[in-house]
Scaffold this motif. Structure first.
Motif, PDB file in Angstrom:
ATOM      1  N   ARG A   1     -14.950 -61.505  75.750  1.00  0.00           N
ATOM      2  CA  ARG A   1     -16.321 -61.389  76.237  1.00  0.00           C
ATOM      3  C   ARG A   1     -16.859 -59.983  76.051  1.00  0.00           C
ATOM      4  O   ARG A   1     -18.050 -59.785  75.782  1.00  0.00           O
ATOM      5  CB  ARG A   1     -16.355 -61.776  77.719  1.00  0.00           C
ATOM      6  CG  ARG A   1     -17.722 -61.692  78.374  1.00  0.00           C
ATOM      7  CD  ARG A   1     -17.611 -61.930  79.870  1.00  0.00           C
ATOM      8  NE  ARG A   1     -18.893 -61.841  80.547  1.00  0.00           N
ATOM      9  CZ  ARG A   1     -19.021 -61.723  81.862  1.00  0.00           C
ATOM     10  NH1 ARG A   1     -17.949 -61.675  82.632  1.00  0.00           N
ATOM     11  NH2 ARG A   1     -20.207 -61.652  82.413  1.00  0.00           N
TER      12      ARG A   1
ATOM     13  N   THR B   1     -21.011 -56.739  74.017  1.00  0.00           N
ATOM     14  CA  THR B   1     -21.775 -57.275  75.138  1.00  0.00           C
ATOM     15  C   THR B   1     -23.076 -56.510  75.320  1.00  0.00           C
ATOM     16  O   THR B   1     -23.178 -55.345  74.926  1.00  0.00           O
ATOM     17  CB  THR B   1     -20.947 -57.201  76.443  1.00  0.00           C
ATOM     18  OG1 THR B   1     -21.708 -57.748  77.517  1.00  0.00           O
ATOM     19  CG2 THR B   1     -20.586 -55.773  76.787  1.00  0.00           C
TER      20      THR B   1
ATOM     21  N   PHE C   1     -24.866 -54.661  81.355  1.00  0.00           N
ATOM     22  CA  PHE C   1     -24.330 -55.344  82.532  1.00  0.00           C
ATOM     23  C   PHE C   1     -24.258 -54.357  83.684  1.00  0.00           C
ATOM     24  O   PHE C   1     -24.251 -53.135  83.482  1.00  0.00           O
ATOM     25  CB  PHE C   1     -22.952 -55.954  82.250  1.00  0.00           C
ATOM     26  CG  PHE C   1     -21.921 -54.979  81.759  1.00  0.00           C
ATOM     27  CD1 PHE C   1     -21.146 -54.241  82.646  1.00  0.00           C
ATOM     28  CD2 PHE C   1     -21.729 -54.787  80.397  1.00  0.00           C
ATOM     29  CE1 PHE C   1     -20.201 -53.338  82.194  1.00  0.00           C
ATOM     30  CE2 PHE C   1     -20.776 -53.889  79.939  1.00  0.00           C
ATOM     31  CZ  PHE C   1     -20.012 -53.154  80.841  1.00  0.00           C
ATOM     32  N   GLU C   2     -24.185 -54.886  84.896  1.00  0.00           N
ATOM     33  CA  GLU C   2     -24.130 -54.047  86.094  1.00  0.00           C
ATOM     34  C   GLU C   2     -22.722 -54.094  86.669  1.00  0.00           C
ATOM     35  O   GLU C   2     -22.144 -55.174  86.856  1.00  0.00           O
ATOM     36  CB  GLU C   2     -25.135 -54.555  87.131  1.00  0.00           C
ATOM     37  CG  GLU C   2     -25.214 -53.687  88.377  1.00  0.00           C
ATOM     38  CD  GLU C   2     -26.309 -54.143  89.334  1.00  0.00           C
ATOM     39  OE1 GLU C   2     -26.290 -53.696  90.496  1.00  0.00           O
ATOM     40  OE2 GLU C   2     -27.162 -54.947  88.902  1.00  0.00           O
TER      41      GLU C   2
ATOM     42  N   VAL D   1     -18.242 -57.346  87.092  1.00  0.00           N
ATOM     43  CA  VAL D   1     -19.513 -57.028  86.463  1.00  0.00           C
ATOM     44  C   VAL D   1     -20.452 -58.214  86.609  1.00  0.00           C
ATOM     45  O   VAL D   1     -20.015 -59.357  86.763  1.00  0.00           O
ATOM     46  CB  VAL D   1     -19.345 -56.693  84.965  1.00  0.00           C
ATOM     47  CG1 VAL D   1     -18.460 -55.485  84.779  1.00  0.00           C
ATOM     48  CG2 VAL D   1     -18.808 -57.878  84.191  1.00  0.00           C
ATOM     49  N   GLU D   2     -21.716 -57.914  86.557  1.00  0.00           N
ATOM     50  CA  GLU D   2     -22.729 -58.963  86.635  1.00  0.00           C
ATOM     51  C   GLU D   2     -23.638 -58.834  85.425  1.00  0.00           C
ATOM     52  O   GLU D   2     -24.246 -57.789  85.203  1.00  0.00           O
ATOM     53  CB  GLU D   2     -23.528 -58.832  87.925  1.00  0.00           C
ATOM     54  CG  GLU D   2     -24.571 -59.923  88.108  1.00  0.00           C
ATOM     55  CD  GLU D   2     -25.252 -59.836  89.467  1.00  0.00           C
ATOM     56  OE1 GLU D   2     -26.496 -59.807  89.495  1.00  0.00           O
ATOM     57  OE2 GLU D   2     -24.536 -59.779  90.483  1.00  0.00           O
ATOM     58  N   VAL D   3     -23.689 -59.885  84.637  1.00  0.00           N
ATOM     59  CA  VAL D   3     -24.544 -59.904  83.460  1.00  0.00           C
ATOM     60  C   VAL D   3     -25.725 -60.824  83.740  1.00  0.00           C
ATOM     61  O   VAL D   3     -25.543 -62.006  84.052  1.00  0.00           O
ATOM     62  CB  VAL D   3     -23.782 -60.408  82.221  1.00  0.00           C
ATOM     63  CG1 VAL D   3     -24.697 -60.414  81.000  1.00  0.00           C
ATOM     64  CG2 VAL D   3     -22.549 -59.543  81.961  1.00  0.00           C
TER      65      VAL D   3
END
Length: 491
Positions: free
Chosen positions: A148, A152, A155-156, A162-164
């Motif tokens: 992944r 990429t 993202f946060e 992480v949050e995408v």
């Protein structure tokens, strides 16, 4: 990428070279995805047979046995070989090519690596250093899911996770759903990729049809060869690859597929400008090198519904076909609605907006959206243009040279180099039809003859001369609006 044929060709010749050259085999069991194939399995067995302590001892052994002042090189190498001969090691493979092998060592032990590089720099012949690394090491989420995080978007970071933010639907996602649906209705459909199941949208296909999915590793030529063989046996193979990487397999496309007239489908992702991935990844040459092949059909769906129609066309066909689509958001809505009318068969495109002035915007693929926006803007200037969804770069719809013969100006738009692309094909069709001297003409818009630097995809298209403002200016500069010119209501 050690499995790539050119690497083995280089190693085969390297054993004959009489000079210092160090090859570093970075072994992490990964390329973009998990590395497939016999070589990968062998290296994995070697990896599992070594502990961290083994790697530390190997590093020290290399340093101990490398030549010092007064010790002959040959003697030093032979002494080192004796220390690893009884271990499970790929040394025999490389030694058989006359390339001294050192390793495996810990690729994350930076200080030891520096010592090794300094020591190996004194060798007077090529050598290979085998290092173990772990893809994503140092960042927890990437370590857990290296596929992944190979490439990429933003993202946060939230602690150890992480949050995408979910992005809009892409052409890759549209293709992913469509090929799974096609495979459910036709068990002849198989999918092949070259180390990129995630990037090409085949992860869902692999999960749904594991026995009909093939990953050949970073070996695009092999992917095409395999597809040709499967097609010969009656299957319908889909080779899914980025446009820039398909270039590596041109000889196989010619010899094994086109020359044999086999029904292989090339699903060409990242066709066109790719934004931040930059010059190495732009897919700006596929139309040029594919359309010269007899019997090859080249399709550029403008929206999701056309993606599905293109795949259906490929399955029922008996000839090679290439379906190209960009790294971009799939814009449905008005384009889907405009493109649903009529059958989807080569060479026929589709009029999606009928104009009254002698000007046609003929768009290939998703740049149709820009053509429609330009047409809206031109209405404000009192100019009514026809917008034509070309659909096929090969064969060219005969209505385009016919429009030129009728005295109209056809402006072609494409996400490809102008040289050798769709616009060039239209010009060739006009010349072949004997209409080159007619009052009509062809203006070709596309990527100019240059390497395009990394930037946002939209700005790259703008810089290539396909901004809405540029399209409007070109039409206004070339549109002769007279009552006579408005008399013909067809393309």
């Amino acid at each position: 990428s050690i499995v790539n044929g050119t690497n083995f060709e280089a190693l085969n010749n390297l054993g004959l070279v009489h000079r210092q050259l160090l090859v570093v085999l970075n072994d992490n069991s990964m390329a973009i995805d998990v590395t497939p194939g016999g070589m990968a399995h062998y290296l994995a067995r070697v990896r599992l047979s070594h502990t961290y302590e083994d790697l530390r001892k190997t590093t020290q052994s290399i340093l101990d046995h490398l030549p010092v002042i007064g010790r002959p090189m040959g003697e030093a190498l032979e002494n080192f070989k004796k220390t690893i001969r009884m271990q499970i090691s790929p040394s025999r493979l490389f030694e058989s090519l006359n390339i001294p092998y050192f390793g495996p060592v810990d690729g994350h032990d930076i200080s030891s690596l520096i010592e090794l590089f300094q020591a190996l720099g004194d060798l007077d012949r090529p050598a290979l250093l085998h290092v173990y690394t772990r893809k994503g090491k140092g960042f927890g989420p990437a370590d857990t899911d290296p596929c992944r995080f190979h490439s990429t978007g933003p993202f946060e970071i939230r602690g150890q996770s992480v949050e995408v933010a979910p992005g809009p639907r892409s052409f890759t996602a549209a293709f992913s759903d469509a090929i799974v649906d096609v495979a459910r209705t036709d068990d002849r459909v198989v999918a092949i990729t070259a180390a990129m199941p995630d990037g090409t949208g085949l992860t869902a296909f692999r999960e749904a049809f594991p026995d009909r999915f093939y990953d050949v590793g970073i070996a695009e030529s092999t992917a095409v060869d395999l597809a040709a063989g499967l097609a010969r046996k009656g299957l319908r193979p889909f080779v899914c690859v980025y446009s820039t990487f398909l270039q590596r397999a041109f000889d196989q496309i010619f010899q094994e597929v086109a020359l044999q007239g086999l029904p292989v489908t090339f699903c060409i992702d990242r066709a066109g400008l790719v934004g931040g991935d930059g010059p190495t990844h732009h897919g700006l040459m596929d139309i040029g090198f594919l359309r010269m092949l007899p019997s090859m059909v080249i399709v550029a769906p403008a929206c999701e519904s056309e993606m599905r129609q293109a795949l259906a066309l490929a399955v029922r066909g008996e000839a090679p076909i290439a379906i190209r689509y960009p790294r971009d958001v799939v814009r449905n809505g008005r384009i889907d609605a405009a493109c649903e009318a009529g059958s989807f068969e080569p060479p026929h495109g589709l009029i999606v907006r009928q104009g009254h002035d002698p000007m046609v915007l003929a768009a290939l693929g998703p740049v149709l959206d820009r053509a429609l926006d330009a047409a809206d803007r031109l209405e404000e200037h009192g100019v009514s243009v026809t917008v034509f969804n070309a659909r096929f770069a090969k064969p060219v719809d005969p209505v385009l040279p016919q429009a030129v013969a009728a005295g109209k100006t056809v402006v072609t738009l494409e996400d490809h180099y102008r040289m050798g692309g769709f616009g060039s094909a239209v010009l060739e069709a006009v010349a072949a039809g004997g209409t080159a001297g007619a009052e009509g003409r062809v203006l070709c818009l596309g990527v100019p003859d240059t390497f395009v630097p990394a930037a946002e995809r939209a700005s790259q298209l703008d810089a290539a001369g396909m901004s809405i403002e540029t399209l409007v200016a070109i039409v206004l500069a070339n549109c002769d609006v007279t009552p006579k010119s408005r008399s013909n209501q067809t393309l």
